[in-house]
Design an enzyme around this catalytic site. Sequence first.
Site, PDB file in Angstrom:
ATOM      1  N   GLY A 158      -1.543  -5.828   2.387  1.00  0.00           N
ATOM      2  CA  GLY A 158      -1.134  -4.593   3.421  1.00  0.00           C
ATOM      3  C   GLY A 158       0.406  -4.799   3.862  1.00  0.00           C
ATOM      4  N   CYS A 159       1.081  -3.928   4.530  1.00  0.00           N
ATOM      5  CA  CYS A 159       2.515  -4.061   5.102  1.00  0.00           C
ATOM      6  C   CYS A 159       2.458  -5.347   5.963  1.00  0.00           C
ATOM      7  CB  CYS A 159       2.880  -2.650   5.163  1.00  0.00           C
ATOM      8  SG  CYS A 159       1.936  -1.953   6.491  1.00  0.00           S
ATOM      9  N   PHE A 160       1.764  -4.987   6.977  1.00  0.00           N
ATOM     10  CA  PHE A 160       1.804  -6.238   8.159  1.00  0.00           C
ATOM     11  C   PHE A 160       1.432  -7.538   7.489  1.00  0.00           C
ATOM     12  CE2 PHE A 160       1.255  -3.577  12.088  1.00  0.00           C
ATOM     13  CZ  PHE A 160       2.462  -4.197  12.795  1.00  0.00           C
TER      14      PHE A 160
END
Length: 351
Positions: A158-160
């Site tokens: 994911g992005c985080f």
Amino acid sequence: MTDIPALVLGGTGYVAGELLRLLAAHPDLQLAGVMSDSQAGTPVATVFPHLQHSVGKLRFSDREALLSMLNGERMALFSAAPHGASAALVARFIEQAEQTNTALTVVDVSADFRYPSAAAYSAVYGTEHGAPQLLNDFASALPEHLATTDRAHIGHPGCFATALLMAALPLTKLQLVSGDLYASGITGSTGSGRTPVAGTHHPQRHSNLYAYKPLAHRHAPEVTGICAALTGHRPVLHFVPHSGPFARGIHMTMQGRLHAPQTSDELLGRLQSFYEGCEFVSVREGTPRIKDVVGSNYCHIGAVTDADSFTVMVVIDNLLKGAAGGAVQWMNRQLGLAETAGLETPALPWT
């Protein structure tokens, strides 16, 4: 020029829009179809007007139309379908590829193939996995952290998780940390997706900053699981995410205690050595800034120490390095293309 046909599932969200933009300009991947059952027949440029000069008259297709495109060629499949829906959808395309002798390579940017087991996935997302029989066919890591894999397909973090892993994995693998990791991250409103919600409503988000899901964000177990798989050690991560007053980008700050005291230059040197040869990662002096990477697939990392404590700062574009760009980077590698193909566009610093 190779011209490998590429399909995109879940084609109307922000990440899908960035995939389409990247694929439209890719030298070796040819955008062949975009799936959206709700928008089937609608011109792609109607949903993404900024792509009108790149995608021509391409229209969204339903699932059956895209399945019919699997006809024995070598093909690339990107899934930007929602968490929980992507797994079953990807499974259907893999099944069709097997039936038609299509050499299909999948990169999924949902959460459905980021965990090693259905139980691990269900523990975080609270639902049964849609295709547990495929989990062993997927690897999940950043391309900078996994040089090779014998898995056929990729579940992109994911992005985080991408921003967290850029700091946490080298710190863990190089055994630089004593004790727990503490991280605070700020993301732009595009991280919440295209569907309007209270957290992305302009009067609420503009000139505002607030934490959400402190110490309970679902990317934390994803990060520690990937660290454990790649380093043999599962760090303890305390993560507090924040919503920032900007559209795109992530700024991550990670802190903790060093196993042994070292200077800022020494820590920077260790990180520079770790990422040597990684085209999209720049470890540099000073504090990295979001505007230096937004609109690009690049990641900037800075680090400082104070006796036996450290701070590592990471900035990425959440939609690119944290999703669509990282997915194309993985697809390039899996298909034997230049890893940087279609991804060397510089950032847009004055947006």
